[in-house]
Motif scaffolding. Structure first.
Motif, mmCIF file in Angstrom:
data_model
loop_
_atom_site.group_PDB
_atom_site.id
_atom_site.type_symbol
_atom_site.label_atom_id
_atom_site.label_comp_id
_atom_site.label_asym_id
_atom_site.label_seq_id
_atom_site.Cartn_x
_atom_site.Cartn_y
_atom_site.Cartn_z
ATOM 1 N N HIS A 20 0.818 -1.227 0.000
ATOM 2 C CA HIS A 20 0.000 0.000 0.000
ATOM 3 C C HIS A 20 0.847 1.271 0.000
ATOM 4 C CE1 HIS A 20 -3.340 -2.691 0.695
ATOM 5 N NE2 HIS A 20 -2.739 -3.168 1.778
ATOM 6 N N ILE A 21 2.005 1.198 -0.678
ATOM 7 C CA ILE A 21 2.823 2.388 -0.894
ATOM 8 C C ILE A 21 2.174 3.190 -2.026
ATOM 9 C CG2 ILE A 21 5.070 3.221 -1.673
ATOM 10 C CD1 ILE A 21 5.167 2.073 1.102
ATOM 11 N N PRO A 22 1.979 4.495 -1.867
ATOM 12 C CA PRO A 22 1.368 5.289 -2.939
ATOM 13 C C PRO A 22 2.128 5.143 -4.257
ATOM 14 C CG PRO A 22 1.468 6.561 -0.913
ATOM 15 C CD PRO A 22 2.242 5.304 -0.656
ATOM 16 N N THR A 23 1.385 4.879 -5.324
ATOM 17 C CA THR A 23 1.972 4.748 -6.651
ATOM 18 C C THR A 23 1.381 5.805 -7.583
ATOM 19 O OG1 THR A 23 0.313 3.097 -7.292
ATOM 20 C CG2 THR A 23 2.400 2.279 -6.400
ATOM 21 N N VAL A 24 2.138 6.131 -8.622
ATOM 22 C CA VAL A 24 1.718 7.154 -9.585
ATOM 23 C C VAL A 24 2.110 6.697 -10.988
ATOM 24 C CG1 VAL A 24 1.879 9.111 -7.986
ATOM 25 C CG2 VAL A 24 3.898 8.385 -9.264
ATOM 26 N N ASP A 25 1.532 7.349 -11.991
ATOM 27 C CA ASP A 25 1.963 7.106 -13.365
ATOM 28 C C ASP A 25 3.355 7.679 -13.565
ATOM 29 O OD1 ASP A 25 -0.450 5.896 -14.003
ATOM 30 O OD2 ASP A 25 -1.374 7.777 -14.659
ATOM 31 N N CYS A 26 4.100 7.104 -14.505
ATOM 32 C CA CYS A 26 5.493 7.515 -14.717
ATOM 33 C C CYS A 26 5.614 8.994 -15.071
ATOM 34 C CB CYS A 26 6.122 6.669 -15.819
ATOM 35 S SG CYS A 26 6.501 4.981 -15.296
ATOM 36 N N GLY A 27 4.579 9.554 -15.705
ATOM 37 C CA GLY A 27 4.627 10.958 -16.083
ATOM 38 C C GLY A 27 4.815 11.887 -14.905
ATOM 39 N N TYR A 28 4.402 11.455 -13.702
ATOM 40 C CA TYR A 28 4.562 12.279 -12.508
ATOM 41 C C TYR A 28 6.025 12.617 -12.261
ATOM 42 C CZ TYR A 28 5.352 13.136 -7.530
ATOM 43 O OH TYR A 28 5.793 13.648 -6.344
ATOM 44 N N PHE A 29 6.930 11.675 -12.548
ATOM 45 C CA PHE A 29 8.337 11.841 -12.212
ATOM 46 C C PHE A 29 9.091 12.742 -13.178
ATOM 47 C CE2 PHE A 29 7.157 7.519 -10.719
ATOM 48 C CZ PHE A 29 7.332 7.714 -9.362
ATOM 49 N N VAL A 30 8.561 12.913 -14.384
ATOM 50 C CA VAL A 30 9.310 13.589 -15.448
ATOM 51 C C VAL A 30 9.114 15.097 -15.362
ATOM 52 C CG1 VAL A 30 9.700 13.775 -17.927
ATOM 53 C CG2 VAL A 30 9.060 11.572 -16.923
#
Length: 301
Positions: free
Chosen positions: A135-145
């Motif tokens: 249950h670690i928060p995950t995001v789409d890869c676009g968030y990091f760029v």
């Protein structure tokens, strides 16, 4: 002079200087100072070192100025692959993750590996799946760029220049000593810009870019990851303290100066007496600390 027997240091990466760093010098220093002060307040409240280093590195991961979490460098294919590690000097428990693509804060995932896994290091799809399970928060890869990292990737692609040493990244890390005399270390990175897909650096490897043992010291490394891996930099500094009884600053300097390969290396470290070590051989290393007397400093060059 009285001192509190707590201290903390953080870094935002070592390597060559560049125009982006110079243009954003104030923003970098303000962020480092704010995060270091936040960590020190946590230590003053009695929070354990392992919790403090995890928290401050997650803050650095959230800041798009740094090459970790949001703001991570893009690999040769234009993708995000992040590494992180954490180690508790009190019991030598540790956890690392490599090639992470979904966890919003890789350091939180590394800590779940430390706490809730029988393994020391998880990578790739397995690490991403573990983030969901824990249950670690995950995001789409676009968030990091970020715009800056995308611009750097396009520039490198045009030049067909994917030498990982051409533009070192901004790996982040933290070391701390708490009121109970326990040490802890964390390191997190997006890796070197333009790296080959699947490349794993030192940041997630215990003994290379991250190490902590109450008997010696806590170390977080940055710079050219291949060099820190070859030299087992974190563990080597600890052994200089253990075997030769060296002060931590002297041990750090000896290990980096005696490195057999050309390239950039930087470290922050702390021992059980609250003595800090800050040393790098590169043009700059973003860094801030609050020492055992409560004095704080922040520097880039």
């Amino acid at each position: 002079m009285k001192y509190s027997k707590i201290a903390l240091a953080i870094h935002g990466g070592a390597g060559p200087d560049n125009e982006f760093i110079r243009a954003n010098k104030k923003q970098y220093k303000d962020s480092l100072q704010r995060i270091a002060n936040t960590g020190y307040r946590m230590l003053k409240k009695g929070e354990p070192a392992i919790s403090v280093v995890r928290s401050v590195v997650s803050m650095l991961e959230d800041d798009p100025l740094f090459n970790a979490g949001r703001g991570s460098a893009l690999n040769k294919d234009g993708d995000i692959e992040m590494d992180a590690a954490i180690m508790n000097g009190a019991d030598l428990s540790a956890g690392g993750v490599a090639l992470v693509t979904r966890a919003r804060n890789p350091i939180l995932l590394a800590d779940q590996v430390r706490r809730h896994s029988s393994h020391l290091l998880l990578a790739g799809v397995g690490a991403d799946n573990f983030a969901v399970q824990q249950h670690i928060p995950t995001v789409d890869c676009g968030y990091f760029v970020t715009e800056e990292q995308r611009r750097a990737w396009v520039e490198n692609a045009i030049k067909q220049d994917h030498d990982p040493y051409a533009k070192s990244g901004g790996t982040v890390g933290a070391v701390a000593l708490d009121q109970d005399g326990n040490l802890a270390s964390t390191t997190s990175t997006g890796g070197t810009p333009g790296k080959a897909a699947g490349r794993i650096g030192d940041s997630c490897l215990i003994g290379a870019g991250c190490y902590a043992d109450n008997a010696t010291c806590a170390i977080s490394g940055t710079g050219d990851g291949e060099l820190l891996m070859k030299g087992l930099t974190g563990y080597s500094i600890a052994m200089m303290i253990d075997i030769r009884n060296m002060p931590i600053q002297e041990a750090a300097e000896q290990v980096i100066k005696n490195n057999k390969w050309e390239g950039d290396i930087g470290i922050i470290g702390i021992d059980g007496d609250g003595e800090l070590a800050i040393y790098f051989n590169s043009q700059r290393m973003h860094r801030a600390w609050v020492d055992k007397y409560g004095k704080s400093e922040v520097h880039i060059y």
